[in-house]
Design a protein around this motif. Sequence first.
Motif, PDB file in Angstrom:
ATOM      1  N   ALA A 101       0.867  -1.178   0.000  1.00  0.00           N
ATOM      2  CA  ALA A 101       0.000   0.000   0.000  1.00  0.00           C
ATOM      3  C   ALA A 101       0.905   1.230   0.000  1.00  0.00           C
ATOM      4  O   ALA A 101       1.319   1.731   1.045  1.00  0.00           O
ATOM      5  N   ARG A 102       1.251   1.707  -1.215  1.00  0.00           N
ATOM      6  CA  ARG A 102       2.304   2.709  -1.340  1.00  0.00           C
ATOM      7  C   ARG A 102       1.931   4.036  -0.689  1.00  0.00           C
ATOM      8  O   ARG A 102       2.787   4.710  -0.104  1.00  0.00           O
ATOM      9  N   ASP A 103       0.654   4.411  -0.774  1.00  0.00           N
ATOM     10  CA  ASP A 103       0.242   5.667  -0.136  1.00  0.00           C
ATOM     11  C   ASP A 103       0.420   5.593   1.372  1.00  0.00           C
ATOM     12  O   ASP A 103       0.879   6.552   2.011  1.00  0.00           O
ATOM     13  N   ILE A 104       0.130   4.437   1.942  1.00  0.00           N
ATOM     14  CA  ILE A 104       0.278   4.257   3.393  1.00  0.00           C
ATOM     15  C   ILE A 104       1.754   4.177   3.763  1.00  0.00           C
ATOM     16  O   ILE A 104       2.184   4.730   4.787  1.00  0.00           O
ATOM     17  N   GLN A 105       2.555   3.496   2.931  1.00  0.00           N
ATOM     18  CA  GLN A 105       3.995   3.425   3.201  1.00  0.00           C
ATOM     19  C   GLN A 105       4.614   4.817   3.178  1.00  0.00           C
ATOM     20  O   GLN A 105       5.418   5.161   4.056  1.00  0.00           O
ATOM     21  N   ASP A 106       4.239   5.626   2.189  1.00  0.00           N
ATOM     22  CA  ASP A 106       4.784   6.987   2.106  1.00  0.00           C
ATOM     23  C   ASP A 106       4.398   7.801   3.347  1.00  0.00           C
ATOM     24  O   ASP A 106       5.224   8.562   3.878  1.00  0.00           O
ATOM     25  N   GLU A 107       3.164   7.632   3.796  1.00  0.00           N
ATOM     26  CA  GLU A 107       2.725   8.341   4.994  1.00  0.00           C
ATOM     27  C   GLU A 107       3.501   7.884   6.221  1.00  0.00           C
ATOM     28  O   GLU A 107       3.946   8.708   7.036  1.00  0.00           O
ATOM     29  N   CYS A 108       3.691   6.563   6.347  1.00  0.00           N
ATOM     30  CA  CYS A 108       4.446   6.028   7.482  1.00  0.00           C
ATOM     31  C   CYS A 108       5.889   6.536   7.473  1.00  0.00           C
ATOM     32  O   CYS A 108       6.438   6.932   8.509  1.00  0.00           O
ATOM     33  N   LYS A 109       6.517   6.537   6.288  1.00  0.00           N
ATOM     34  CA  LYS A 109       7.892   7.007   6.183  1.00  0.00           C
ATOM     35  C   LYS A 109       8.001   8.479   6.564  1.00  0.00           C
ATOM     36  O   LYS A 109       8.942   8.884   7.263  1.00  0.00           O
ATOM     37  N   SER A 110       7.031   9.283   6.133  1.00  0.00           N
ATOM     38  CA  SER A 110       7.083  10.709   6.429  1.00  0.00           C
ATOM     39  C   SER A 110       6.924  10.999   7.919  1.00  0.00           C
ATOM     40  O   SER A 110       7.420  12.005   8.426  1.00  0.00           O
ATOM     41  N   ARG A 111       6.257  10.083   8.624  1.00  0.00           N
ATOM     42  CA  ARG A 111       6.020  10.260  10.062  1.00  0.00           C
ATOM     43  C   ARG A 111       7.005   9.450  10.914  1.00  0.00           C
ATOM     44  O   ARG A 111       6.899   9.446  12.136  1.00  0.00           O
ATOM     45  N   GLY A 112       7.946   8.765  10.262  1.00  0.00           N
ATOM     46  CA  GLY A 112       8.918   7.966  10.993  1.00  0.00           C
ATOM     47  C   GLY A 112       8.324   6.738  11.645  1.00  0.00           C
ATOM     48  O   GLY A 112       8.834   6.253  12.665  1.00  0.00           O
ATOM     49  N   LEU A 113       7.250   6.194  11.053  1.00  0.00           N
ATOM     50  CA  LEU A 113       6.548   5.045  11.626  1.00  0.00           C
ATOM     51  C   LEU A 113       6.908   3.757  10.890  1.00  0.00           C
ATOM     52  O   LEU A 113       7.341   3.789   9.736  1.00  0.00           O
ATOM     53  N   PRO A 114       6.696   2.595  11.515  1.00  0.00           N
ATOM     54  CA  PRO A 114       6.929   1.319  10.825  1.00  0.00           C
ATOM     55  C   PRO A 114       5.999   1.161   9.616  1.00  0.00           C
ATOM     56  O   PRO A 114       4.962   1.819   9.516  1.00  0.00           O
ATOM     57  N   TRP A 115       6.355   0.215   8.726  1.00  0.00           N
ATOM     58  CA  TRP A 115       5.615   0.005   7.485  1.00  0.00           C
ATOM     59  C   TRP A 115       4.507  -1.040   7.616  1.00  0.00           C
ATOM     60  O   TRP A 115       3.941  -1.467   6.607  1.00  0.00           O
ATOM     61  N   THR A 116       4.181  -1.460   8.804  1.00  0.00           N
ATOM     62  CA  THR A 116       3.290  -2.613   8.996  1.00  0.00           C
ATOM     63  C   THR A 116       1.980  -2.473   8.235  1.00  0.00           C
ATOM     64  O   THR A 116       1.540  -3.414   7.550  1.00  0.00           O
ATOM     65  N   LEU A 117       1.315  -1.332   8.323  1.00  0.00           N
ATOM     66  CA  LEU A 117       0.024  -1.158   7.652  1.00  0.00           C
ATOM     67  C   LEU A 117       0.159  -1.267   6.136  1.00  0.00           C
ATOM     68  O   LEU A 117      -0.783  -1.670   5.447  1.00  0.00           O
ATOM     69  N   ALA A 118       1.307  -0.911   5.613  1.00  0.00           N
ATOM     70  CA  ALA A 118       1.532  -0.920   4.166  1.00  0.00           C
ATOM     71  C   ALA A 118       1.940  -2.282   3.630  1.00  0.00           C
ATOM     72  O   ALA A 118       1.750  -2.564   2.437  1.00  0.00           O
TER      73      ALA A 118
END
Length: 219
Positions: A101-118
């Motif tokens: 889920a690239r949109d979710i991965q990009d959001e997680c990366k921007s917030r310094g969060l893990p990629w689990t949801l993506a």
Amino acid sequence: MSQKSVSRFWEWGRKIVCVGRNYADHAKELGNAVPTEPVLFLKPPSAYLREGSPILVPRYSHNLHHEVELGVVIGKGGTSIPQGSAMDHVAGYALCLDMTARDIQDECKSRGLPWTLAKAFDTSCPVSDFIPKERIPDPGDVTIWLKVNDRLRQSASTSQMIFSVPYIISYISDIISLEEGDLILTGTPKGVSAVQEHDELEAGIDGVVTMTFRVDRQQ
């Protein structure tokens, strides 16, 4: 791995350890630095998907990407496995998709969060039939490819991987003990792109295996 375990492998599955950014061109196409050591993340056994069932776009994503990868099936567990004996721990291989889920991965990366949801949602790891080790004598020299609606999107040789299969096995096992039945995803080449509901994905390893999946949206 025993023959009984091989025949039942995809029925019970174990953990999925994934290597990100293992092809330089893929790292660059997403604007990421080329890594100097493997980037690791995990998928749960519930991510496994076999042919005949659809890939489900998560309700919270609107930009699901395909990533075709060579998967390595561990046949003998171990911790801190030396590179020189790493291939003795391989039972075989599988062709795999790391649905992202690239949109979710990009959001997680921007917030310094893990990629689990993506990366870890149900149906995020479609897999082929088990490929016995002898059918791929050199995992560092096979061609993997993926088509969407019969249009080629990804095609590359595993010789382009930054980190080899023996290195990956050794590196992971220094951090996470590997067990019989574990699956390692070795990274995807360039060409990743979005898929839509009702798309048909066909992927293959030249001369070894092909698989087909359709995309649906989670209800």
